[in-house]
Design a protein around this motif. Structure first.
Motif, PDB file in Angstrom:
ATOM      1  N   LYS A 106      -6.103  26.622 -11.459  1.00 29.63           N
ATOM      2  CA  LYS A 106      -7.278  26.298 -10.649  1.00 29.63           C
ATOM      3  C   LYS A 106      -7.137  26.927  -9.260  1.00 29.63           C
ATOM      4  N   ALA A 107      -5.945  26.845  -8.690  1.00 27.86           N
ATOM      5  CA  ALA A 107      -5.712  27.446  -7.373  1.00 27.86           C
ATOM      6  C   ALA A 107      -5.937  28.957  -7.428  1.00 27.86           C
ATOM      7  N   GLU A 108      -5.446  29.596  -8.467  1.00 28.34           N
ATOM      8  CA  GLU A 108      -5.630  31.045  -8.629  1.00 28.34           C
ATOM      9  C   GLU A 108      -7.115  31.374  -8.770  1.00 28.34           C
ATOM     10  N   LYS A 111      -8.711  30.959  -5.413  1.00 19.22           N
ATOM     11  CA  LYS A 111      -8.282  32.058  -4.544  1.00 19.22           C
ATOM     12  C   LYS A 111      -9.078  33.322  -4.871  1.00 19.22           C
ATOM     13  N   ASN A 112      -9.200  33.624  -6.164  1.00 20.22           N
ATOM     14  CA  ASN A 112      -9.954  34.814  -6.580  1.00 20.22           C
ATOM     15  C   ASN A 112     -11.416  34.706  -6.174  1.00 20.22           C
ATOM     16  N   GLU A 117     -15.833  36.294  -2.539  1.00 13.92           N
ATOM     17  CA  GLU A 117     -16.850  35.937  -1.549  1.00 13.92           C
ATOM     18  C   GLU A 117     -16.563  36.621  -0.210  1.00 13.92           C
ATOM     19  N   ALA A 118     -15.277  36.696   0.157  1.00  9.22           N
ATOM     20  CA  ALA A 118     -14.913  37.362   1.409  1.00  9.22           C
ATOM     21  C   ALA A 118     -15.273  38.848   1.349  1.00  9.22           C
ATOM     22  N   LYS A 119     -15.051  39.474   0.196  1.00  8.69           N
ATOM     23  CA  LYS A 119     -15.408  40.890   0.045  1.00  8.69           C
ATOM     24  C   LYS A 119     -16.917  41.080   0.158  1.00  8.69           C
ATOM     25  N   LYS A 120     -17.676  40.167  -0.450  1.00  8.86           N
ATOM     26  CA  LYS A 120     -19.137  40.252  -0.363  1.00  8.86           C
ATOM     27  C   LYS A 120     -19.588  40.115   1.086  1.00  8.86           C
TER      28      LYS A 120
END
Length: 172
Positions: A106-108, A111-112, A117-120
């Motif tokens: 779930k953490a992975e 994180k992904n 979202e950060a890239k977007k």
């Protein structure tokens, strides 16, 4: 030490024990019991010492009772809960490992998703900044052209004035 065949009495004892605990007891053909013989020749006293078959039957009865309890718990609750300490400890360790692995997965996943979202957002900001840069460049280019035009016009006027003062015809 007494080591004797069980015979019919032993079969009856096994049957009674099976009925008492609600399951089969492993069949034994011989009985091994440690006995203590005391007293006098006219009044002998014979007592049993724990061990041998008594202990084996007791252990079988305990194991069978645990198995029956585990089956009953599983039937009533749907949970597979071992009553043996080592099995229970292993089951707990397995469940702990399963929960830890689920948490890691779930953490992975989170994180992904956050990275995506950060890239977007980064791409959106980059596009917005690029658009603003283009607008500013266009604005500066227009202002530069206007300044160039004004400068050229000022130079022409100054030359025309100078020519007029010198008597040279004006430019058209």
């Amino acid at each position: 030490k007494l080591d004797a065949p069980l015979g019919k009495g032993g079969e009856a004892a096994q049957k009674a024990l099976s009925t008492l605990i609600g399951g089969a007891v492993q069949k034994m053909e011989r009985i091994k019991v440690d006995l203590r013989v005391g007293g006098t020749a006219k009044n002998p006293v014979i007592t049993g010492i724990n061990g041998g078959t008594t202990s084996d039957i007791k252990d079988q009865a305990i194991d069978l009772a645990k198995d029956k309890a585990e089956d009953l718990i599983k039937d009533k609750t749907g949970l597979d809960i071992p009553l043996n300490k080592d099995s229970l400890k292993n089951k707990i360790e397995d469940k702990k490992d399963e929960i830890i692995n689920q948490a890691k997965d779930k953490a992975e996943e989170l994180k992904n998703k956050a990275e995506e979202e950060a890239k977007k957002k980064e791409e959106e900001i980059r596009k917005k900044l690029e658009e603003e840069r283009r607008k500013k460049e266009e604005e500066i280019r227009k202002k530069a052209e206007e300044a160039k035009k004004r400068t050229e016009d000022s130079i022409k006027k100054a030359l025309d004035k100078l020519k007029g003062n010198l008597g040279i015809p004006k430019w058209k």
